[in-house]
Design a protein around this motif. Structure first.
Motif, PDB file in Angstrom:
ATOM      1  N   GLU A  49       0.826  -1.205   0.000  1.00 47.21           N
ATOM      2  CA  GLU A  49       0.000   0.000   0.000  1.00 47.21           C
ATOM      3  C   GLU A  49       0.860   1.255   0.000  1.00 47.21           C
ATOM      4  OE1 GLU A  49      -3.358   0.712  -0.397  1.00 47.21           O
ATOM      5  OE2 GLU A  49      -3.205  -1.356  -1.073  1.00 47.21           O
ATOM      6  N   ALA A  50       1.984   1.214   0.703  1.00 46.77           N
ATOM      7  CA  ALA A  50       2.872   2.383   0.735  1.00 46.77           C
ATOM      8  C   ALA A  50       3.428   2.668  -0.657  1.00 46.77           C
ATOM      9  CB  ALA A  50       4.005   2.173   1.734  1.00 46.77           C
ATOM     10  N   VAL A  51       3.854   1.629  -1.362  1.00 50.87           N
ATOM     11  CA  VAL A  51       4.382   1.811  -2.717  1.00 50.87           C
ATOM     12  C   VAL A  51       3.290   2.368  -3.630  1.00 50.87           C
ATOM     13  CG1 VAL A  51       5.268   0.602  -4.759  1.00 50.87           C
ATOM     14  CG2 VAL A  51       6.170   0.079  -2.482  1.00 50.87           C
ATOM     15  N   ARG A  52       2.101   1.779  -3.563  1.00 49.54           N
ATOM     16  CA  ARG A  52       0.991   2.276  -4.389  1.00 49.54           C
ATOM     17  C   ARG A  52       0.662   3.725  -4.053  1.00 49.54           C
ATOM     18  NH1 ARG A  52      -2.648  -2.915  -3.534  1.00 49.54           N
ATOM     19  NH2 ARG A  52      -1.801  -4.204  -5.184  1.00 49.54           N
ATOM     20  N   SER A  53       0.613   4.025  -2.788  1.00 50.00           N
ATOM     21  CA  SER A  53       0.265   5.373  -2.362  1.00 50.00           C
ATOM     22  C   SER A  53       1.313   6.389  -2.807  1.00 50.00           C
ATOM     23  CB  SER A  53       0.087   5.414  -0.842  1.00 50.00           C
ATOM     24  OG  SER A  53      -0.466   6.636  -0.449  1.00 50.00           O
ATOM     25  N   VAL A  54       2.578   6.035  -2.696  1.00 48.36           N
ATOM     26  CA  VAL A  54       3.643   6.943  -3.142  1.00 48.36           C
ATOM     27  C   VAL A  54       3.509   7.187  -4.646  1.00 48.36           C
ATOM     28  CG1 VAL A  54       6.135   7.116  -3.508  1.00 48.36           C
ATOM     29  CG2 VAL A  54       5.253   6.442  -1.273  1.00 48.36           C
ATOM     30  N   LEU A  55       3.246   6.143  -5.420  1.00 48.46           N
ATOM     31  CA  LEU A  55       3.113   6.299  -6.871  1.00 48.46           C
ATOM     32  C   LEU A  55       1.904   7.146  -7.255  1.00 48.46           C
ATOM     33  CD1 LEU A  55       4.156   2.750  -8.114  1.00 48.46           C
ATOM     34  CD2 LEU A  55       5.503   4.872  -8.154  1.00 48.46           C
ATOM     35  N   THR A  56       0.878   7.165  -6.424  1.00 47.59           N
ATOM     36  CA  THR A  56      -0.302   7.980  -6.745  1.00 47.59           C
ATOM     37  C   THR A  56      -0.085   9.457  -6.436  1.00 47.59           C
ATOM     38  OG1 THR A  56      -1.367   7.604  -4.609  1.00 47.59           O
ATOM     39  CG2 THR A  56      -1.928   6.077  -6.399  1.00 47.59           C
ATOM     40  N   GLU A  57       1.069   9.793  -5.904  1.00 48.40           N
ATOM     41  CA  GLU A  57       1.378  11.200  -5.621  1.00 48.40           C
ATOM     42  C   GLU A  57       2.004  11.908  -6.823  1.00 48.40           C
ATOM     43  OE1 GLU A  57       0.435  12.857  -2.952  1.00 48.40           O
ATOM     44  OE2 GLU A  57      -0.418  11.052  -2.086  1.00 48.40           O
ATOM     45  N   TRP A  58       1.957  11.306  -8.001  1.00 48.58           N
ATOM     46  CA  TRP A  58       2.551  11.897  -9.193  1.00 48.58           C
ATOM     47  C   TRP A  58       2.053  13.319  -9.471  1.00 48.58           C
ATOM     48  CZ3 TRP A  58      -0.437  13.585 -13.115  1.00 48.58           C
ATOM     49  CH2 TRP A  58      -1.735  13.061 -13.215  1.00 48.58           C
ATOM     50  N   PRO A  59       0.799  13.691  -9.150  1.00 49.71           N
ATOM     51  CA  PRO A  59       0.381  15.067  -9.456  1.00 49.71           C
ATOM     52  C   PRO A  59       1.221  16.127  -8.731  1.00 49.71           C
ATOM     53  CG  PRO A  59      -1.547  13.713  -9.037  1.00 49.71           C
ATOM     54  CD  PRO A  59      -0.343  12.905  -8.641  1.00 49.71           C
ATOM     55  N   LEU A  60       1.700  15.807  -7.545  1.00 50.37           N
ATOM     56  CA  LEU A  60       2.536  16.751  -6.799  1.00 50.37           C
ATOM     57  C   LEU A  60       3.820  17.027  -7.581  1.00 50.37           C
ATOM     58  CD1 LEU A  60       3.086  16.566  -2.986  1.00 50.37           C
ATOM     59  CD2 LEU A  60       4.896  17.271  -4.508  1.00 50.37           C
ATOM     60  N   VAL A  61       4.408  15.996  -8.137  1.00 51.91           N
ATOM     61  CA  VAL A  61       5.633  16.155  -8.919  1.00 51.91           C
ATOM     62  C   VAL A  61       5.316  16.839 -10.258  1.00 51.91           C
ATOM     63  CG1 VAL A  61       7.568  14.940  -9.996  1.00 51.91           C
ATOM     64  CG2 VAL A  61       6.677  14.155  -7.779  1.00 51.91           C
ATOM     65  N   ALA A  62       4.235  16.439 -10.899  1.00 51.88           N
ATOM     66  CA  ALA A  62       3.870  17.024 -12.193  1.00 51.88           C
ATOM     67  C   ALA A  62       3.590  18.521 -12.068  1.00 51.88           C
ATOM     68  CB  ALA A  62       2.651  16.302 -12.768  1.00 51.88           C
ATOM     69  N   ALA A  63       3.050  18.942 -10.945  1.00 50.42           N
ATOM     70  CA  ALA A  63       2.740  20.365 -10.750  1.00 50.42           C
ATOM     71  C   ALA A  63       3.997  21.226 -10.719  1.00 50.42           C
ATOM     72  CB  ALA A  63       1.932  20.565  -9.476  1.00 50.42           C
ATOM     73  N   ALA A  64       5.137  20.619 -10.463  1.00 51.11           N
ATOM     74  CA  ALA A  64       6.401  21.370 -10.439  1.00 51.11           C
ATOM     75  C   ALA A  64       7.004  21.544 -11.832  1.00 51.11           C
ATOM     76  CB  ALA A  64       7.408  20.668  -9.526  1.00 51.11           C
ATOM     77  N   VAL A  65       6.442  20.906 -12.842  1.00 53.95           N
ATOM     78  CA  VAL A  65       7.026  20.949 -14.192  1.00 53.95           C
ATOM     79  C   VAL A  65       7.161  22.374 -14.743  1.00 53.95           C
ATOM     80  CG1 VAL A  65       6.644  20.251 -16.606  1.00 53.95           C
ATOM     81  CG2 VAL A  65       6.499  18.561 -14.760  1.00 53.95           C
ATOM     82  N   PRO A  66       6.160  23.261 -14.605  1.00 56.38           N
ATOM     83  CA  PRO A  66       6.374  24.625 -15.120  1.00 56.38           C
ATOM     84  C   PRO A  66       7.562  25.326 -14.466  1.00 56.38           C
ATOM     85  CG  PRO A  66       4.043  24.266 -14.699  1.00 56.38           C
ATOM     86  CD  PRO A  66       4.787  23.083 -14.130  1.00 56.38           C
TER      87      PRO A  66
END
Length: 172
Positions: A85-102
């Motif tokens: 569950e921890a691995v799955r949960s960490v992977l679902t946090e991709w929007p936080l990283v994607a928001a830093a792209v600009p």
């Protein structure tokens, strides 16, 4: 669907993917803006590539920490195994990283010499402030709020961005 915990039923997290997207978008945008503004004030020579690297490290670490904490909290609530569950949960946090792209794009552009570091940071803060309005508007509309109410939610999110911009200007 609900999960049994032995203490009753815990409702399933139906809207969680969209909630994580909206949360990660706002959180990642604010985090990357604050870091970019702070890194602009280091005492060394401008190095926007170094700044971009540290912003990326910070948002990935934040996503991992948030995902892991989320998984642990849900493990105690619903009794599932924590490791997977921890691995799955960490992977679902991709929007936080994607928001830093600009922000990352603006700093990488500055590192490539397309504009100054200060220009890249100013552009990132402007784009991120507009993005915050978009995140708030989207969250409000997704929650079924009227356009006017959703715009107010977006305006409150913009205040987060403007706070960072003001502190960045005052601290120069």
């Amino acid at each position: 669907m609900a999960h049994s915990t032995g203490r009753g039923m815990v409702p399933a997290r139906r809207g969680e993917p969209l909630q994580r997207l909206l949360f990660g978008g706002v959180y990642g945008t604010v985090l990357s803006s604050a870091l970019a503004a702070a890194l602009d004030h280091d005492s060394g020579a401008p190095d926007s590539g170094y700044d971009a690297l540290w912003i990326l490290v910070a948002v990935v670490a934040s996503a991992a920490a948030h995902g892991y904490a989320h998984a642990i909290a849900h493990r105690t609530a619903d009794g599932r195994e924590a490791a997977l569950e921890a691995v799955r949960s960490v992977l679902t946090e991709w929007p936080l990283v994607a928001a830093a792209v600009p922000t990352l794009a603006a700093l990488v552009g500055a590192s490539a010499g397309w504009w100054s570091e200060e220009g890249g940071i100013n552009a990132a803060l402007a784009v991120n402030t507009v993005a915050l309005f978009g995140w708030g508007l989207w969250a409000g509309r997704t929650a079924g709020q009227s356009w006017a109410t959703a715009c107010r939610v977006g305006a409150v999110d913009v205040l987060l961005g403007l706070f960072i911009v003001v502190v960045n200007v005052v601290s120069h």
